[in-house]
Design an enzyme around this catalytic site. Structure first.
Site, PDB file in Angstrom:
ATOM      1  N   GLU A 146       0.821  -1.215   0.000  1.00 53.78           N
ATOM      2  CA  GLU A 146       0.000   0.000   0.000  1.00 53.78           C
ATOM      3  C   GLU A 146       0.848   1.255   0.000  1.00 53.78           C
ATOM      4  OE1 GLU A 146      -3.204  -1.261   3.277  1.00 53.78           O
ATOM      5  OE2 GLU A 146      -1.103  -1.636   3.715  1.00 53.78           O
TER       6      GLU A 146
ATOM      7  N   ASN B 101      -5.579   3.910  15.343  1.00 57.40           N
ATOM      8  CA  ASN B 101      -5.624   4.435  13.976  1.00 57.40           C
ATOM      9  C   ASN B 101      -6.701   3.751  13.142  1.00 57.40           C
ATOM     10  OD1 ASN B 101      -3.445   6.111  14.565  1.00 57.40           O
ATOM     11  ND2 ASN B 101      -1.952   4.631  13.833  1.00 57.40           N
TER      12      ASN B 101
END
Length: 503
Positions: free
Chosen positions: A293, A383
């Protein structure tokens, strides 16, 4: 400042960030660009936050539904959260202000696999999108858009939003032109066809984003850097974690399950991830590939020295030093790096086909291999799950890495039962700490527990875990996965009450 806007019609729509922000109304659903602090709009969110603050000072409610690629930066998430301008947010965040308001119950937050966001939006699961605010590095004469340092969900936002606002950032290097691969071959079920990608370096789409010029209601020019901080250099603990994983890869090669070039690598962000990448280089691995990613400093270094031949990602997450290296050598990097939409970088079909090795961090793992990667004490989000689940469930190997303790030893990363489950035991193949590595493949729950305690737990907590497990095996009603339910989360409760998990 118009040299990057070569389309006459869009050049005529240039305006200030304040004027563009005035086109966004309360209650709208807004898709913002940005992925790990790269490629997010720099000016409009700040102008929007000022407008929201003024409205709220007048007693007028003003909040938005904000969808992004992943985390952004203080100028977006932080500014809008501080202004009270977000009532819903997805899919991933890392801003302290935003996190605090989510955990205070002021903002609704949906933690979702990054690979699911685009298709959920196309399916209609996430509602209608009113406006897309997307940073690009240039606009071509025919209206196509040169993407910025992240792609994220920008293709989907541009396709589905009623209206589009573009930020053209002159700070982004012109050499980004040609680094992207935007695939327009996806479809909704049952019309889907196989995605024709069989190698991380394959280019199956176009270098540019498409956008109907008639949908564009504003173009704002900026000249500002991405907000990216440097990760701490690998410490001794991180290097020991890396060494344990590298030794495991060598064992897999000897067993014939991997070859010398391994398989495409996916790596999370942080100092542990950088240590693993450095460990692979130091161990003599060459000719590697990445299907991941985010490209951070450690991976960029391996691309630069030839350890990694090609890397596919959706975004950069570089320190200022990494940015300087990238810009100085962008022509060489453009031949080895492909940036894709996150619906491709995190696509289950591609991860499974390529046999990706997933390497991600975690908060804690329990005796049976369940992993918590998002919450503190089961309730407070840190997160988000990001893309780790996309790779854990679909990859060839799912490896989760962490130091065995935190808070100077007050917290054990190996616990009787995780306080929140992001990755079930069925999706976790390998657990690694600086103490050692537990290969959980082919093991029953009790066999996994013994291996995790012996190989991964810190010596200060190993006797406590062994005691819990032995008593659970004797007294638990369920002997398949033994637990003492009154004690299963007692370690977390003890930490909340006393500041340590130690008895």
């Amino acid at each position: 400042m118009s040299n990057r806007i070569a389309h006459a019609g869009l050049a005529a729509k240039r305006m200030s960030a304040e004027q563009a922000a005035a086109l966004i109304d309360p209650g709208m659903s807004v898709g913002m660009s940005g992925f790990t602090g790269a490629g997010y709009p720099k000016a409009i969110p700040l102008a929007l936050a000022t407008r929201i603050t003024a409205a709220r000072d007048r007693g007028e409610p003003f909040a938005l539904r904000i969808l992004t690629g992943a985390s952004t930066a203080p100028e977006l998430d932080g500014a809008l959260a501080r202004a009270g301008g977000i009532d819903f947010r997805l899919p991933y965040q890392s801003d302290p202000e935003l996190r605090a308001r989510i955990n205070a119950g002021e903002i609704e937050y949906m933690d979702i696999h990054l690979g699911h966001v685009a298709q959920y939006t196309w399916f209609g699961f996430l509602g209608h999108m009113d406006v897309a605010v997307v940073e690009v590095s240039a606009i071509l004469p025919d209206g196509r858009l040169v993407p910025s340092t992240s792609v994220g969900n920008n293709k989907t936002w541009l396709d589905l939003a009623d209206k589009v606002i573009l930020e053209v950032n002159h700070r982004q290097p012109r050499g980004l032109d040609g680094m992207h691969d935007i695939y327009y071959g996806t479809a909704l079920p049952p019309a889907r066809k196989p995605i024709p990608l069989v190698h991380p370096g394959d280019r199956i789409g176009e270098p540019y984003l498409r956008c109907d010029p008639d949908k564009v209601i504003a173009v704002v020019e900026t000249d500002a850097p991405d907000r990216l901080g440097a990760f701490a250099p690998p410490d001794d603990t991180s290097r020991r974690i890396a060494a344990n994983l590298v030794d495991f890869f060598r064992q897999e090669i000897r067993a014939g399950r991997l070859h010398g070039q391994l398989l495409p690598l996916q790596s999370g962000v942080g100092n542990v991830a950088n240590a693993v990448l450095a460990g692979l280089r130091d161990a003599g691995f060459r000719g590697l590939t990445a299907f991941t990613e985010v490209i951070q400093d450690g991976m960029l270094e391996l691309i630069g020295d030839g350890t990694i031949e090609v890397a596919s990602a959706s975004s950069f997450a570089l320190s200022p030093q990494g940015v300087a290296d990238f810009v100085a050598n962008i022509d060489r990097y453009r031949e080895r790096i492909v940036l894709r939409p996150q619906e491709m970088s995190n696509h289950a079909e591609l991860i499974r086909r390529l046999g990706v090795i997933g390497m991600n961090g975690m908060v804690e793992a329990d005796l049976y291999g369940n992993v918590n990667s998002t919450h503190v004490a089961g309730t407070s989000i840190i997160n988000g799950i990001g893309g780790s689940g996309d790779f854990a469930r679909n990859g060839f190997l799912s490896c989760f890495l962490t130091p065995s303790t935190a808070k100077n030893g007050a917290i054990s990363a190996i616990v009787p039962m995780v306080s929140h489950v992001d990755h079930t035991e069925h999706d976790v193949a390998v657990v690694v700490t600086e103490q050692g590595l537990a290969d959980l493949r082919g093991l029953s729950p009790k066999q996994r527990a013994r291996k995790i305690i012996e190989n991964c737990a810190h010596p200060d907590y190993r006797p406590m875990l062994q005691d819990y497990f032995e008593r659970a095996c004797l007294h638990s009603r369920g002997r398949h996965t033994p637990h003492l339910l009154p004690e299963a989360l007692s370690w977390h409760q003890r930490f909340l009450e006393t500041g340590t998990m130690r008895a």
